[in-house]
Design an enzyme around this catalytic site. Structure first.
Site, PDB file in Angstrom:
ATOM      1  N   TYR A  18     -18.582 -21.150  19.569  1.00 25.38           N
ATOM      2  CA  TYR A  18     -18.824 -22.413  18.869  1.00 25.38           C
ATOM      3  C   TYR A  18     -20.311 -22.756  18.923  1.00 25.38           C
ATOM      4  CZ  TYR A  18     -18.647 -27.355  17.685  1.00 25.38           C
ATOM      5  OH  TYR A  18     -18.871 -28.574  17.089  1.00 25.38           O
ATOM      6  N   HIS A  22     -23.314 -22.863  15.825  1.00 23.27           N
ATOM      7  CA  HIS A  22     -24.152 -24.025  15.528  1.00 23.27           C
ATOM      8  C   HIS A  22     -25.631 -23.732  15.761  1.00 23.27           C
ATOM      9  CE1 HIS A  22     -20.363 -26.131  15.181  1.00 23.27           C
ATOM     10  NE2 HIS A  22     -21.048 -27.087  14.576  1.00 23.27           N
ATOM     11  N   TYR A  41     -27.801 -36.128  14.040  1.00 24.86           N
ATOM     12  CA  TYR A  41     -26.475 -35.533  14.262  1.00 24.86           C
ATOM     13  C   TYR A  41     -26.504 -34.786  15.590  1.00 24.86           C
ATOM     14  CZ  TYR A  41     -22.065 -33.327  12.718  1.00 24.86           C
ATOM     15  OH  TYR A  41     -20.763 -32.925  12.578  1.00 24.86           O
ATOM     16  N   TRP A  76     -17.710 -23.733   5.482  1.00 22.59           N
ATOM     17  CA  TRP A  76     -18.019 -23.926   6.909  1.00 22.59           C
ATOM     18  C   TRP A  76     -16.738 -24.243   7.692  1.00 22.59           C
ATOM     19  CZ3 TRP A  76     -21.919 -22.963  10.123  1.00 22.59           C
ATOM     20  CH2 TRP A  76     -21.895 -23.561  11.385  1.00 22.59           C
TER      21      TRP A  76
END
Length: 105
Positions: A18, A22, A41, A76
């Site tokens: 993960y 990113h 973000y 995505w």
């Protein structure tokens, strides 16, 4: 500026993957987020739990609309579904809007 938060779960054994995905986020995904007016973000985790937060320059509804209409976001989400599960509202089919409980500026 409206704030938005979401939660999700990383599948067992997938936290490093993960994070890697990113760290290598697609430039076209970043462009969609910018077009949606999303700033600041950040995504946090504890164990397998994820907590995401961002600020919406044009409001959360506008940010949601831009993302919902984007084939890049669809791609995505498909790419990420083997490593995570998003918490979804069974009524709306979207991420539930978290209620802000405290703010110190």
């Amino acid at each position: 500026m409206e704030r938005y938060a979401w939660k999700g779960i990383v599948h067992d054994g997938c936290l490093e993957e993960y994070k890697r995905r990113h760290d290598e986020i697609w430039p076209e995904m970043l462009e969609v987020l910018k077009a949606a007016g999303i700033k600041n973000y950040t995504i946090w985790n504890v164990g397998n739990e994820l907590f995401g937060y961002y600020e919406c320059e044009k409001g959360a509804d506008f940010a949601a609309k831009v993302q919902a209409e984007s084939p890049v976001v669809d791609k995505w989400n498909e790419y990420m579904k083997d490593v995570m599960t998003m918490a979804m509202d069974p009524v709306t089919g979207a991420q539930p809007k978290m209620k802000q409980m405290f703010l110190m500026e």
